[in-house]
Write an enzyme that holds these catalytic residues in place. Sequence first.
Site, PDB file in Angstrom:
ATOM      1  N   ASP A 127      44.537 -10.736 -32.414  1.00 44.66           N
ATOM      2  CA  ASP A 127      45.222  -9.884 -31.423  1.00 44.66           C
ATOM      3  C   ASP A 127      46.276  -8.950 -32.017  1.00 44.66           C
ATOM      4  OD1 ASP A 127      43.797 -10.420 -29.109  1.00 44.66           O
ATOM      5  OD2 ASP A 127      44.832 -12.328 -28.824  1.00 44.66           O
ATOM      6  N   ASP A 187      37.395  -9.202 -25.613  1.00 44.29           N
ATOM      7  CA  ASP A 187      38.759  -8.663 -25.616  1.00 44.29           C
ATOM      8  C   ASP A 187      39.072  -7.883 -26.894  1.00 44.29           C
ATOM      9  OD1 ASP A 187      38.201 -11.165 -24.439  1.00 44.29           O
ATOM     10  OD2 ASP A 187      40.288 -11.640 -24.093  1.00 44.29           O
ATOM     11  N   ARG A 259      38.358 -10.337 -16.164  1.00 42.18           N
ATOM     12  CA  ARG A 259      39.103  -9.582 -17.176  1.00 42.18           C
ATOM     13  C   ARG A 259      38.219  -9.251 -18.376  1.00 42.18           C
ATOM     14  NH1 ARG A 259      43.260 -12.223 -16.906  1.00 42.18           N
ATOM     15  NH2 ARG A 259      43.490 -13.371 -18.828  1.00 42.18           N
ATOM     16  N   SER A 378      38.285 -24.491 -14.374  1.00 46.26           N
ATOM     17  CA  SER A 378      37.127 -24.679 -13.491  1.00 46.26           C
ATOM     18  C   SER A 378      36.371 -25.921 -13.978  1.00 46.26           C
ATOM     19  CB  SER A 378      36.208 -23.449 -13.543  1.00 46.26           C
ATOM     20  OG  SER A 378      35.229 -23.604 -14.548  1.00 46.26           O
TER      21      SER A 378
END
Length: 414
Positions: A127, A187, A259, A378
Amino acid sequence: MPGASLGLVVYGCIVEVWVISLGKWDMGMVGEMMRISDMEIEDALEFCVEQVRRNLGTFTYAFQNAYSEGGFYQPIENVEWTTGFWTGEIWLAYEYSHRNDLREAAELQIDSFAERIGKKIAVDHHDMGFLYSPSCVAGYKLVGSMAGRDAAIAAADQLITRYHPVGEFIQAWGPMDAPENYRLIIDCLLNLPLLYWASEETGDVKYREIAEKHIHTALANVVREDASTWHTFFFDMKTGKPDHGATCQGYRDGSAWARGQAWGIYGCALAYRYTKRKEYIALFKRVTAYFLEHLPADMIPFWDLCFTDGDDQPRDSSSASIAACGMLEMAKYMDTEDAGYYTETAKKLMKSLYDGYAVKDPKISNGLVLHSTYSNHSPYNTCNHYGVDECNSWGDYFYMEALMRLHEDWKPYW
Ligand code: GLY
Protein backbone atom coordinates in the site's frame (compact mmCIF):
# COMPACT_ATOMS: atom_id res chain seq x y z
CA MET A 1 -30.00 3.38 -23.74
CA PRO A 2 -26.92 3.31 -25.98
CA GLY A 3 -24.96 0.04 -26.11
CA ALA A 4 -27.68 -2.25 -24.82
CA SER A 5 -30.29 -4.66 -26.17
CA LEU A 6 -33.77 -5.33 -24.86
CA GLY A 7 -35.77 -8.54 -24.84
CA LEU A 8 -39.13 -9.92 -23.77
CA VAL A 9 -39.66 -13.40 -22.36
CA VAL A 10 -43.09 -14.89 -21.55
CA TYR A 11 -43.34 -17.71 -18.97
CA GLY A 12 -47.03 -18.64 -18.71
CA CYS A 13 -48.53 -15.46 -17.37
CA ILE A 14 -45.22 -13.99 -16.17
CA VAL A 15 -43.75 -11.47 -18.51
CA GLU A 16 -40.16 -10.53 -17.84
CA VAL A 17 -38.40 -7.68 -19.53
CA TRP A 18 -34.66 -8.17 -19.55
CA VAL A 19 -31.85 -5.89 -20.34
CA ILE A 20 -28.41 -6.89 -21.47
CA SER A 21 -26.05 -4.08 -20.74
CA LEU A 22 -23.14 -3.85 -23.12
CA GLY A 23 -21.27 -1.21 -21.23
CA LYS A 24 -23.68 1.45 -20.08
CA TRP A 25 -26.22 1.26 -17.39
CA ASP A 26 -29.95 1.61 -17.92
CA MET A 27 -30.79 4.81 -16.05
CA GLY A 28 -34.36 3.59 -15.68
CA MET A 29 -33.24 0.79 -13.37
CA VAL A 30 -33.05 2.98 -10.29
CA GLY A 31 -35.10 5.91 -11.43
CA GLU A 32 -33.94 9.30 -12.53
CA MET A 33 -31.64 10.60 -9.79
CA MET A 34 -30.81 14.25 -9.27
CA ARG A 35 -27.30 15.50 -9.96
CA ILE A 36 -25.24 17.49 -7.48
CA SER A 37 -25.33 21.20 -8.41
CA ASP A 38 -22.42 23.63 -8.52
CA MET A 39 -23.76 25.36 -5.41
CA GLU A 40 -23.97 22.06 -3.55
CA ILE A 41 -20.42 21.18 -4.61
CA GLU A 42 -19.18 24.47 -3.16
CA ASP A 43 -21.24 24.06 -0.02
CA ALA A 44 -19.87 20.55 0.47
CA LEU A 45 -16.29 21.68 -0.08
CA GLU A 46 -16.68 24.61 2.33
CA PHE A 47 -17.87 22.21 5.02
CA CYS A 48 -15.04 19.74 4.28
CA VAL A 49 -12.41 22.47 4.55
CA GLU A 50 -13.80 23.68 7.89
CA GLN A 51 -14.10 20.13 9.20
CA VAL A 52 -10.50 19.37 8.21
CA ARG A 53 -9.34 22.63 9.87
CA ARG A 54 -11.26 21.80 13.06
CA ASN A 55 -9.37 18.50 13.14
CA LEU A 56 -5.88 19.95 12.78
CA GLY A 57 -5.54 20.45 16.56
CA THR A 58 -5.72 16.70 17.15
CA PHE A 59 -4.46 15.44 13.81
CA THR A 60 -1.31 17.35 12.85
CA TYR A 61 1.25 15.41 14.86
CA ALA A 62 -1.03 12.36 14.89
CA PHE A 63 -3.11 10.66 12.20
CA GLN A 64 -6.72 9.61 12.00
CA ASN A 65 -7.42 5.95 12.56
CA ALA A 66 -8.69 4.10 9.46
CA TYR A 67 -12.28 4.31 10.69
CA SER A 68 -14.32 6.31 13.16
CA GLU A 69 -15.90 4.90 16.31
CA GLY A 70 -19.36 6.24 17.03
CA GLY A 71 -18.66 8.82 14.31
CA PHE A 72 -15.36 10.05 15.76
CA TYR A 73 -11.85 9.22 14.59
CA GLN A 74 -9.27 8.52 17.28
CA PRO A 75 -5.64 9.61 16.86
CA ILE A 76 -3.01 7.03 15.93
CA GLU A 77 0.65 7.06 14.96
CA ASN A 78 1.64 6.84 11.32
CA VAL A 79 1.43 3.04 11.11
CA GLU A 80 -1.76 2.15 9.21
CA TRP A 81 -2.08 1.68 5.42
CA THR A 82 -4.63 4.49 5.45
CA THR A 83 -2.80 7.46 6.97
CA GLY A 84 -2.03 9.07 3.58
CA PHE A 85 -5.74 9.75 3.07
CA TRP A 86 -5.88 12.15 6.00
CA THR A 87 -2.87 14.08 4.70
CA GLY A 88 -4.52 14.00 1.27
CA GLU A 89 -7.63 15.61 2.73
CA ILE A 90 -5.46 18.38 4.15
CA TRP A 91 -3.90 18.93 0.71
CA LEU A 92 -7.30 18.97 -0.98
CA ALA A 93 -8.53 21.50 1.59
CA TYR A 94 -5.41 23.58 0.93
CA GLU A 95 -5.94 23.45 -2.84
CA TYR A 96 -9.52 24.64 -2.45
CA SER A 97 -8.93 27.34 0.19
CA HIS A 98 -5.22 28.28 -0.17
CA ARG A 99 -5.05 28.57 3.62
CA ASN A 100 -1.56 28.48 5.06
CA ASP A 101 -2.47 26.57 8.24
CA LEU A 102 -3.41 23.63 6.01
CA ARG A 103 -0.20 23.74 4.02
CA GLU A 104 1.90 23.88 7.19
CA ALA A 105 0.08 20.89 8.71
CA ALA A 106 0.41 18.82 5.52
CA GLU A 107 4.13 19.59 5.32
CA LEU A 108 4.62 18.52 8.93
CA GLN A 109 2.92 15.25 8.07
CA ILE A 110 5.30 14.73 5.16
CA ASP A 111 8.12 14.65 7.74
CA SER A 112 6.32 11.77 9.40
CA PHE A 113 6.02 9.90 6.09
CA ALA A 114 9.72 10.48 5.41
CA GLU A 115 10.56 9.02 8.82
CA ARG A 116 8.23 6.09 8.26
CA ILE A 117 9.82 5.01 4.98
CA GLY A 118 13.34 5.87 6.21
CA LYS A 119 12.93 3.62 9.25
CA LYS A 120 10.75 1.10 7.36
CA ILE A 121 7.91 1.33 9.86
CA ALA A 122 4.92 -0.83 8.82
CA VAL A 123 5.79 -0.78 5.11
CA ASP A 124 5.92 -4.55 4.52
CA HIS A 125 2.90 -4.52 2.19
CA HIS A 126 1.87 -3.10 -1.17
CA ASP A 127 0.00 0.00 0.00
CA MET A 128 2.85 2.41 -0.69
CA GLY A 129 0.71 4.24 -3.28
CA PHE A 130 -2.23 4.71 -0.93
CA LEU A 131 0.23 6.06 1.64
CA TYR A 132 2.58 8.17 -0.45
CA SER A 133 0.56 9.49 -3.42
CA PRO A 134 -2.00 11.67 -1.57
CA SER A 135 0.59 12.80 1.02
CA CYS A 136 4.10 13.10 -0.41
CA VAL A 137 3.54 13.11 -4.19
CA ALA A 138 0.76 15.64 -3.60
CA GLY A 139 3.11 17.82 -1.52
CA TYR A 140 5.74 17.71 -4.24
CA LYS A 141 3.25 18.50 -7.00
CA LEU A 142 1.50 21.28 -5.10
CA VAL A 143 4.26 23.08 -3.22
CA GLY A 144 7.46 21.48 -4.53
CA SER A 145 8.21 19.59 -1.30
CA MET A 146 11.58 17.88 -1.85
CA ALA A 147 11.14 15.92 1.38
CA GLY A 148 7.92 14.61 -0.16
CA ARG A 149 9.63 13.76 -3.43
CA ASP A 150 12.45 11.81 -1.76
CA ALA A 151 10.11 9.93 0.56
CA ALA A 152 7.81 8.99 -2.33
CA ILE A 153 10.70 7.65 -4.42
CA ALA A 154 11.88 5.61 -1.44
CA ALA A 155 8.30 4.30 -1.14
CA ALA A 156 8.32 3.33 -4.83
CA ASP A 157 11.60 1.46 -4.23
CA GLN A 158 9.94 -0.34 -1.34
CA LEU A 159 6.89 -1.23 -3.46
CA ILE A 160 8.89 -2.86 -6.26
CA THR A 161 10.55 -5.21 -3.76
CA ARG A 162 7.16 -6.96 -3.68
CA TYR A 163 7.19 -7.77 -7.39
CA HIS A 164 7.27 -11.45 -8.42
CA PRO A 165 8.90 -11.75 -11.87
CA VAL A 166 7.59 -15.33 -12.25
CA GLY A 167 3.92 -14.48 -11.81
CA GLU A 168 4.44 -10.87 -12.99
CA PHE A 169 2.53 -9.25 -10.15
CA ILE A 170 3.05 -7.28 -6.94
CA GLN A 171 2.19 -9.32 -3.87
CA ALA A 172 -0.21 -7.58 -1.55
CA TRP A 173 0.39 -8.84 1.92
CA GLY A 174 2.66 -10.96 4.10
CA PRO A 175 6.04 -12.61 3.65
CA MET A 176 7.05 -13.08 0.02
CA ASP A 177 7.79 -16.82 0.20
CA ALA A 178 4.53 -18.08 1.72
CA PRO A 179 2.06 -19.86 -0.63
CA GLU A 180 -0.93 -18.45 1.29
CA ASN A 181 0.30 -14.97 0.37
CA TYR A 182 1.15 -15.60 -3.28
CA ARG A 183 -1.63 -13.37 -4.57
CA LEU A 184 -2.51 -9.91 -5.79
CA ILE A 185 -5.55 -7.90 -4.80
CA ILE A 186 -7.65 -5.58 -6.94
CA ASP A 187 -6.98 -2.60 -4.63
CA CYS A 188 -3.34 -2.57 -5.78
CA LEU A 189 -4.30 -0.81 -9.02
CA LEU A 190 -4.37 2.41 -6.97
CA ASN A 191 -0.82 1.81 -5.74
CA LEU A 192 0.64 1.83 -9.27
CA PRO A 193 0.49 5.56 -10.12
CA LEU A 194 3.30 5.97 -7.56
CA LEU A 195 5.45 3.81 -9.83
CA TYR A 196 4.59 5.77 -12.98
CA TRP A 197 5.35 8.97 -11.15
CA ALA A 198 8.69 7.57 -9.89
CA SER A 199 9.73 6.69 -13.46
CA GLU A 200 8.81 10.17 -14.69
CA GLU A 201 10.73 11.78 -11.83
CA THR A 202 13.86 9.65 -11.93
CA GLY A 203 13.99 8.73 -15.62
CA ASP A 204 14.35 5.09 -14.56
CA VAL A 205 11.86 2.89 -16.44
CA LYS A 206 12.03 0.00 -13.96
CA TYR A 207 9.12 1.32 -11.89
CA ARG A 208 6.85 1.79 -14.91
CA GLU A 209 7.74 -1.63 -16.35
CA ILE A 210 6.72 -3.35 -13.13
CA ALA A 211 3.49 -1.33 -12.96
CA GLU A 212 2.63 -2.32 -16.52
CA LYS A 213 3.26 -6.04 -15.89
CA HIS A 214 1.14 -5.93 -12.76
CA ILE A 215 -1.73 -4.10 -14.48
CA HIS A 216 -1.79 -6.70 -17.22
CA THR A 217 -1.72 -9.66 -14.83
CA ALA A 218 -4.30 -8.11 -12.52
CA LEU A 219 -6.84 -7.07 -15.14
CA ALA A 220 -6.48 -10.35 -17.03
CA ASN A 221 -7.50 -12.27 -13.91
CA VAL A 222 -9.60 -10.29 -11.46
CA VAL A 223 -12.45 -9.42 -13.83
CA ARG A 224 -14.88 -12.29 -14.21
CA GLU A 225 -16.95 -13.20 -17.28
CA ASP A 226 -19.92 -11.11 -16.07
CA ALA A 227 -17.64 -8.13 -15.21
CA SER A 228 -17.91 -8.63 -11.45
CA THR A 229 -14.50 -8.84 -9.80
CA TRP A 230 -12.44 -11.03 -7.53
CA HIS A 231 -11.03 -9.23 -4.56
CA THR A 232 -7.87 -11.36 -4.54
CA PHE A 233 -6.28 -13.74 -7.03
CA PHE A 234 -3.74 -16.51 -6.35
CA PHE A 235 -0.98 -17.76 -8.65
CA ASP A 236 1.03 -20.94 -8.78
CA MET A 237 4.31 -20.28 -6.99
CA LYS A 238 6.41 -22.47 -9.29
CA THR A 239 4.98 -21.64 -12.71
CA GLY A 240 3.43 -18.24 -11.98
CA LYS A 241 0.25 -19.39 -13.72
CA PRO A 242 -3.13 -18.01 -12.56
CA ASP A 243 -4.65 -20.35 -10.00
CA HIS A 244 -7.85 -19.14 -8.39
CA GLY A 245 -9.76 -16.13 -7.13
CA ALA A 246 -10.95 -15.67 -3.55
CA THR A 247 -12.48 -12.95 -1.50
CA CYS A 248 -11.00 -11.47 1.62
CA GLN A 249 -13.32 -8.59 2.55
CA GLY A 250 -16.35 -9.56 0.45
CA TYR A 251 -19.35 -11.61 1.59
CA ARG A 252 -18.25 -14.82 -0.16
CA ASP A 253 -15.88 -15.97 -2.89
CA GLY A 254 -18.30 -15.67 -5.82
CA SER A 255 -19.82 -12.33 -4.80
CA ALA A 256 -18.55 -8.84 -5.65
CA TRP A 257 -17.19 -6.88 -2.70
CA ALA A 258 -18.46 -3.35 -3.37
CA ARG A 259 -15.19 -1.59 -2.68
CA GLY A 260 -13.24 -4.10 -4.75
CA GLN A 261 -15.51 -3.32 -7.69
CA ALA A 262 -15.00 0.40 -7.06
CA TRP A 263 -11.21 -0.04 -6.90
CA GLY A 264 -11.63 -1.85 -10.23
CA ILE A 265 -13.48 1.13 -11.75
CA TYR A 266 -10.90 3.67 -10.66
CA GLY A 267 -8.10 1.19 -11.34
CA CYS A 268 -9.17 0.70 -14.99
CA ALA A 269 -9.34 4.49 -15.46
CA LEU A 270 -5.83 4.92 -14.03
CA ALA A 271 -4.58 1.96 -16.08
CA TYR A 272 -5.82 3.76 -19.18
CA ARG A 273 -4.41 7.10 -18.03
CA TYR A 274 -0.92 5.62 -17.87
CA THR A 275 -0.89 2.97 -20.63
CA LYS A 276 -3.39 4.41 -23.15
CA ARG A 277 -4.40 0.83 -23.99
CA LYS A 278 -7.89 0.93 -25.47
CA GLU A 279 -8.93 -2.39 -23.97
CA TYR A 280 -8.89 -0.75 -20.55
CA ILE A 281 -11.64 1.64 -21.65
CA ALA A 282 -13.78 -1.34 -22.65
CA LEU A 283 -13.01 -3.06 -19.36
CA PHE A 284 -13.82 0.12 -17.44
CA LYS A 285 -17.25 0.25 -19.10
CA ARG A 286 -18.06 -3.34 -18.20
CA VAL A 287 -16.83 -3.15 -14.60
CA THR A 288 -18.68 0.15 -14.09
CA ALA A 289 -21.89 -1.23 -15.61
CA TYR A 290 -21.80 -4.17 -13.20
CA PHE A 291 -21.39 -1.81 -10.26
CA LEU A 292 -24.24 0.46 -11.37
CA GLU A 293 -26.56 -2.45 -12.13
CA HIS A 294 -26.17 -3.70 -8.55
CA LEU A 295 -26.90 -0.47 -6.69
CA PRO A 296 -29.93 0.08 -4.49
CA ALA A 297 -32.41 2.87 -5.23
CA ASP A 298 -30.31 5.66 -3.73
CA MET A 299 -27.20 4.50 -5.63
CA ILE A 300 -25.03 3.99 -2.54
CA PRO A 301 -23.92 0.35 -2.44
CA PHE A 302 -24.27 -2.11 0.36
CA TRP A 303 -20.88 -3.47 1.46
CA ASP A 304 -21.18 -6.33 -1.02
CA LEU A 305 -23.01 -5.97 -4.32
CA CYS A 306 -24.95 -9.19 -3.63
CA PHE A 307 -27.09 -7.14 -1.23
CA THR A 308 -29.73 -4.58 -2.12
CA ASP A 309 -32.76 -2.71 -0.78
CA GLY A 310 -34.54 -4.73 1.88
CA ASP A 311 -31.38 -6.55 3.02
CA ASP A 312 -30.45 -5.84 6.60
CA GLN A 313 -26.83 -5.08 5.77
CA PRO A 314 -24.56 -2.04 6.14
CA ARG A 315 -23.62 0.25 3.26
CA ASP A 316 -20.19 1.12 2.04
CA SER A 317 -20.54 4.77 1.06
CA SER A 318 -16.80 4.99 0.33
CA SER A 319 -17.32 2.78 -2.74
CA ALA A 320 -19.62 5.40 -4.26
CA SER A 321 -16.98 8.13 -3.90
CA ILE A 322 -14.22 5.91 -5.29
CA ALA A 323 -16.40 4.95 -8.27
CA ALA A 324 -17.28 8.62 -8.89
CA CYS A 325 -13.58 9.53 -8.98
CA GLY A 326 -12.91 6.71 -11.44
CA MET A 327 -15.73 7.84 -13.72
CA LEU A 328 -14.54 11.45 -13.65
CA GLU A 329 -10.98 10.36 -14.44
CA MET A 330 -12.06 8.13 -17.32
CA ALA A 331 -14.39 10.80 -18.72
CA LYS A 332 -11.32 12.91 -19.53
CA TYR A 333 -10.29 10.44 -22.24
CA MET A 334 -13.69 9.67 -23.76
CA ASP A 335 -15.78 11.08 -26.58
CA THR A 336 -18.40 13.68 -25.65
CA GLU A 337 -21.28 11.24 -25.36
CA ASP A 338 -19.47 8.77 -23.10
CA ALA A 339 -17.82 11.53 -21.08
CA GLY A 340 -21.21 13.15 -20.53
CA TYR A 341 -22.74 9.88 -19.41
CA TYR A 342 -20.06 9.07 -16.83
CA THR A 343 -19.85 12.65 -15.56
CA GLU A 344 -23.62 12.78 -15.06
CA THR A 345 -23.55 9.40 -13.32
CA ALA A 346 -20.78 10.60 -10.99
CA LYS A 347 -22.85 13.69 -10.21
CA LYS A 348 -25.77 11.46 -9.25
CA LEU A 349 -23.63 9.40 -6.90
CA MET A 350 -22.31 12.61 -5.35
CA LYS A 351 -25.79 14.07 -4.97
CA SER A 352 -26.92 11.02 -3.05
CA LEU A 353 -23.81 11.15 -0.83
CA TYR A 354 -24.26 14.88 -0.24
CA ASP A 355 -27.96 14.57 0.59
CA GLY A 356 -28.01 11.40 2.64
CA TYR A 357 -24.53 10.46 3.86
CA ALA A 358 -22.30 13.53 4.24
CA VAL A 359 -21.70 14.89 7.73
CA LYS A 360 -23.36 18.30 8.06
CA ASP A 361 -22.95 18.83 11.80
CA PRO A 362 -19.52 18.52 13.51
CA LYS A 363 -21.27 17.54 16.74
CA ILE A 364 -22.24 14.15 15.30
CA SER A 365 -18.88 13.29 13.72
CA ASN A 366 -15.38 14.58 13.08
CA GLY A 367 -15.39 12.80 9.70
CA LEU A 368 -16.89 13.76 6.35
CA VAL A 369 -19.06 10.84 5.17
CA LEU A 370 -21.07 8.41 7.28
CA HIS A 371 -22.16 4.81 6.59
CA SER A 372 -19.00 3.22 5.28
CA THR A 373 -17.83 -0.29 5.99
CA TYR A 374 -14.20 -1.22 6.42
CA SER A 375 -14.32 -4.88 7.43
CA ASN A 376 -17.48 -6.90 7.90
CA HIS A 377 -17.60 -10.50 9.06
CA SER A 378 -19.67 -13.00 7.07
CA PRO A 379 -20.12 -16.79 7.42
CA TYR A 380 -17.88 -17.14 4.34
CA ASN A 381 -15.01 -14.76 5.05
CA THR A 382 -12.39 -14.56 7.74
CA CYS A 383 -12.78 -10.84 8.45
CA ASN A 384 -13.21 -9.31 11.83
CA HIS A 385 -15.99 -6.82 12.32
CA TYR A 386 -14.64 -3.28 12.55
CA GLY A 387 -15.35 0.11 11.06
CA VAL A 388 -18.87 -1.03 10.11
CA ASP A 389 -21.38 1.73 9.39
CA GLU A 390 -18.80 4.38 10.26
CA CYS A 391 -16.77 7.04 8.49
CA ASN A 392 -13.49 5.85 7.06
CA SER A 393 -10.44 7.73 6.01
CA TRP A 394 -10.51 6.84 2.29
CA GLY A 395 -14.27 7.43 2.10
CA ASP A 396 -13.68 10.98 3.35
CA TYR A 397 -10.68 11.51 1.07
CA PHE A 398 -12.35 10.27 -2.15
CA TYR A 399 -15.52 12.25 -1.39
CA MET A 400 -13.38 15.40 -1.30
CA GLU A 401 -11.42 14.32 -4.37
CA ALA A 402 -14.63 13.80 -6.37
CA LEU A 403 -15.90 17.22 -5.25
CA MET A 404 -12.64 18.84 -6.34
CA ARG A 405 -12.83 17.03 -9.69
CA LEU A 406 -16.31 18.48 -10.18
CA HIS A 407 -15.29 21.91 -8.96
CA GLU A 408 -12.28 22.48 -11.20
CA ASP A 409 -9.78 20.92 -13.57
CA TRP A 410 -8.20 19.05 -10.69
CA LYS A 411 -4.74 17.53 -11.26
CA PRO A 412 -4.57 14.05 -9.72
CA TYR A 413 -2.12 13.15 -6.97
CA TRP A 414 -2.31 9.62 -8.45
N1 GLY B 1 -7.47 -1.60 0.55
C1 GLY B 1 -8.20 -2.15 1.62
C2 GLY B 1 -9.62 -1.74 1.66
O1 GLY B 1 -10.13 -1.17 0.69
O2 GLY B 1 -10.26 -1.99 2.67
